[in-house]
Write a protein that holds these residues in place. Structure first.
Motif, mmCIF file in Angstrom:
data_model
loop_
_atom_site.group_PDB
_atom_site.id
_atom_site.type_symbol
_atom_site.label_atom_id
_atom_site.label_comp_id
_atom_site.label_asym_id
_atom_site.label_seq_id
_atom_site.Cartn_x
_atom_site.Cartn_y
_atom_site.Cartn_z
ATOM 1 N N ILE A 61 0.854 -1.186 0.000
ATOM 2 C CA ILE A 61 0.000 0.000 0.000
ATOM 3 C C ILE A 61 0.891 1.236 0.000
ATOM 4 N N THR A 62 0.673 2.122 -0.961
ATOM 5 C CA THR A 62 1.510 3.321 -1.046
ATOM 6 C C THR A 62 1.112 4.357 -0.008
ATOM 7 N N HIS A 63 -0.212 4.549 0.193
ATOM 8 C CA HIS A 63 -0.691 5.494 1.199
ATOM 9 C C HIS A 63 -2.148 5.195 1.507
ATOM 10 N N LEU A 64 -2.688 5.878 2.511
ATOM 11 C CA LEU A 64 -3.971 5.488 3.070
ATOM 12 C C LEU A 64 -5.157 6.284 2.551
ATOM 13 N N HIS A 65 -5.022 6.996 1.470
ATOM 14 C CA HIS A 65 -6.192 7.622 0.865
ATOM 15 C C HIS A 65 -7.126 6.517 0.346
ATOM 16 N N GLY A 66 -8.430 6.785 0.424
ATOM 17 C CA GLY A 66 -9.419 5.758 0.155
ATOM 18 C C GLY A 66 -9.325 5.113 -1.203
ATOM 19 N N ASP A 67 -8.952 5.895 -2.231
ATOM 20 C CA ASP A 67 -8.900 5.318 -3.577
ATOM 21 C C ASP A 67 -7.760 4.335 -3.751
ATOM 22 N N HIS A 68 -6.973 4.138 -2.693
ATOM 23 C CA HIS A 68 -5.872 3.173 -2.739
ATOM 24 C C HIS A 68 -6.060 1.999 -1.776
ATOM 25 N N ILE A 69 -7.071 2.081 -0.890
ATOM 26 C CA ILE A 69 -7.216 1.018 0.122
ATOM 27 C C ILE A 69 -8.641 0.498 0.298
ATOM 28 N N TYR A 70 -9.645 1.150 -0.269
ATOM 29 C CA TYR A 70 -11.025 0.734 0.029
ATOM 30 C C TYR A 70 -11.373 -0.651 -0.519
ATOM 31 N N GLY A 71 -10.588 -1.150 -1.432
ATOM 32 C CA GLY A 71 -10.851 -2.493 -1.953
ATOM 33 C C GLY A 71 -10.206 -3.602 -1.145
ATOM 34 N N LEU A 72 -9.394 -3.207 -0.165
ATOM 35 C CA LEU A 72 -8.613 -4.202 0.580
ATOM 36 C C LEU A 72 -9.472 -5.153 1.421
ATOM 37 N N PRO A 73 -10.413 -4.671 2.222
ATOM 38 C CA PRO A 73 -11.213 -5.620 3.026
ATOM 39 C C PRO A 73 -11.968 -6.628 2.168
ATOM 40 N N GLY A 74 -12.564 -6.165 1.087
ATOM 41 C CA GLY A 74 -13.302 -7.083 0.218
ATOM 42 C C GLY A 74 -12.415 -8.121 -0.416
ATOM 43 N N PHE A 75 -11.239 -7.694 -0.879
ATOM 44 C CA PHE A 75 -10.318 -8.649 -1.489
ATOM 45 C C PHE A 75 -9.855 -9.688 -0.481
ATOM 46 N N LEU A 76 -9.484 -9.241 0.723
ATOM 47 C CA LEU A 76 -8.998 -10.171 1.738
ATOM 48 C C LEU A 76 -10.064 -11.197 2.089
ATOM 49 N N SER A 77 -11.303 -10.737 2.196
ATOM 50 C CA SER A 77 -12.392 -11.641 2.519
ATOM 51 C C SER A 77 -12.638 -12.644 1.396
ATOM 52 N N SER A 78 -12.733 -12.150 0.169
ATOM 53 C CA SER A 78 -13.029 -13.033 -0.958
ATOM 54 C C SER A 78 -11.930 -14.046 -1.195
ATOM 55 N N ARG A 79 -10.706 -13.681 -0.889
ATOM 56 C CA ARG A 79 -9.578 -14.586 -1.110
ATOM 57 C C ARG A 79 -9.753 -15.890 -0.335
ATOM 58 N N SER A 80 -10.453 -15.814 0.803
ATOM 59 C CA SER A 80 -10.703 -17.021 1.588
ATOM 60 C C SER A 80 -11.554 -18.030 0.824
ATOM 61 N N PHE A 81 -12.382 -17.540 -0.094
ATOM 62 C CA PHE A 81 -13.286 -18.420 -0.837
ATOM 63 C C PHE A 81 -12.783 -18.727 -2.246
ATOM 64 N N GLN A 82 -11.571 -18.239 -2.560
ATOM 65 C CA GLN A 82 -11.044 -18.412 -3.911
ATOM 66 C C GLN A 82 -9.740 -19.202 -3.867
ATOM 67 N N SER A 83 -9.788 -20.339 -3.223
ATOM 68 C CA SER A 83 -8.620 -21.227 -3.110
ATOM 69 C C SER A 83 -7.453 -20.551 -2.399
ATOM 70 N N GLY A 84 -7.778 -19.647 -1.480
ATOM 71 C CA GLY A 84 -6.717 -18.964 -0.745
ATOM 72 C C GLY A 84 -6.416 -19.589 0.598
ATOM 73 N N GLU A 85 -7.087 -20.683 0.925
ATOM 74 C CA GLU A 85 -6.891 -21.316 2.220
ATOM 75 C C GLU A 85 -5.425 -21.677 2.441
ATOM 76 N N ASN A 86 -4.954 -21.303 3.616
ATOM 77 C CA ASN A 86 -3.585 -21.638 4.045
ATOM 78 C C ASN A 86 -2.507 -21.049 3.141
ATOM 79 N N GLN A 87 -2.869 -20.075 2.307
ATOM 80 C CA GLN A 87 -1.887 -19.384 1.482
ATOM 81 C C GLN A 87 -1.550 -18.061 2.164
ATOM 82 N N PRO A 88 -0.417 -17.962 2.845
ATOM 83 C CA PRO A 88 -0.098 -16.754 3.627
ATOM 84 C C PRO A 88 -0.043 -15.500 2.750
ATOM 85 N N LEU A 89 -0.352 -14.373 3.380
ATOM 86 C CA LEU A 89 -0.314 -13.091 2.674
ATOM 87 C C LEU A 89 0.269 -12.046 3.611
#
Length: 306
Positions: A61-89
């Motif tokens: 993450i370059t900086h914390l302005h919303g247009d650079h981080i607002y997609g992060l929670p959704g991506f992290l959550s969805s990754r759990s359901f997209q064969s991301g189990e036990n794949q460290p990040l």
């Protein structure tokens, strides 16, 4: 190795440009994808590519302005359901990124199925080093803490000099791989082969510099110098230089000047204001190319081989 631009707009999404995100696809080299910024709906953008969320092992993450981080929670959550189990990040970013991620996951009662590490950046310099890569970071000039990342691929051993091996009586076979992987190889007859004696010149590793939002500054030159690729914001055109300074951003021409002064090989402009439409694209590129001919304006889903 390739760059995949997932979002190239500034501030807010438009019909043609989503907000900031770019992936460095290294699946052929190290079987990983690294993501730089994760603006709103980045996970939707990924669906239009061949990138696999489970292959994304690091997010910068370059900086914390919303247009650079607002997609992060959704991506992290969805990754759990997209064969991301036990794949460290691992997530890297300015101070505050840990609180943002942990708070949103806690309040939404999101339980990830893989281990996550969050490392906050507190100073310039070496961020980490692996067997293949060195990553450095530098604080830029923006309204809040904003960082650039320099990714240096380590040099690779040269090609085996097959003709030379044949001349000394070593025919092709599994022994060739053994010689290439080991500094010293002892043959069945007791002969010793030193790898450096039978390799061609080392293959120079690539250098990619990806900067967050920033004003133009010559202070950035040592950090990005001699990069094969520079990804730089281009929020405004040159006629809006004063506006760019006021809002802590850069113009297309300023990015081109920096690329020229730093002896960059190729410049990719991104983070384009929604005020610019399709009919403005040619002039944005032409202005920059007058200063630095090897300039491209990235669009969403642009893919550039490195």
């Amino acid at each position: 190795m390739e760059l995949v631009f997932l979002g190239t707009g500034a501030g807010l999404p438009s019909k043609t440009r989503n907000v900031s995100a770019v992936a460095l696809n290294m699946t052929q080299e190290i079987n990983e994808v690294w993501l730089f910024d994760c603006g709103e709906a980045t996970q939707h953008q990924i669906l239009h590519t061949n990138l696999k969320p489970r292959k994304i092992t690091k997010i910068f993450i370059t900086h914390l302005h919303g247009d650079h981080i607002y997609g992060l929670p959704g991506f992290l959550s969805s990754r759990s359901f997209q064969s991301g189990e036990n794949q460290p990040l691992c997530i890297y970013g300015p101070i505050g990124i840990k609180e943002f991620v942990e708070s949103t996951l806690r309040l939404s009662q999101t339980n990830l199925t893989y281990p996550i590490t969050i490392k906050e950046i507190t100073e310039d310099g070496n961020l980490f080093e692996t067997n293949e890569m060195i990553v450095e970071t530098k604080k830029l000039q923006h309204g809040i803490d904003s960082y650039g990342y320099r990714i240096k691929e380590k040099d690779k051993p040269g090609e085996l000099l097959v003709d030379k091996l044949k001349q000394i009586g070593i025919p092709p076979g599994p022994i060739y791989q053994q010689i290439k992987e080991n500094e010293i190889t002892t043959l069945d007859n007791g002969s010793i082969i030193y790898r450096n004696d039978v390799l061609g010149p080392a293959k120079k590793g690539k250098v990619i510099s990806i900067l967050g939002d920033t004003r133009y500054s010559i202070d950035h030159i040592p950090f990005i110098k001699f990069s094969d690729i520079l990804v730089h914001e281009s929020t405004f055109t040159q006629d809006k230089e004063l506006l760019a300074f006021e809002y802590n951003h850069s113009t297309n021409v300023q990015a081109a000047k920096l690329a020229k002064e730093a002896n960059i090989n190729k410049l990719y402009l991104t983070h384009v204001s929604s005020r610019y439409q399709a009919e403005d694209i040619d002039s944005i590129i032409e202005e920059a190319r007058k200063i630095f001919p090897s300039t491209w304006l990235a669009n969403d889903f642009s893919v550039y081989e490195i």
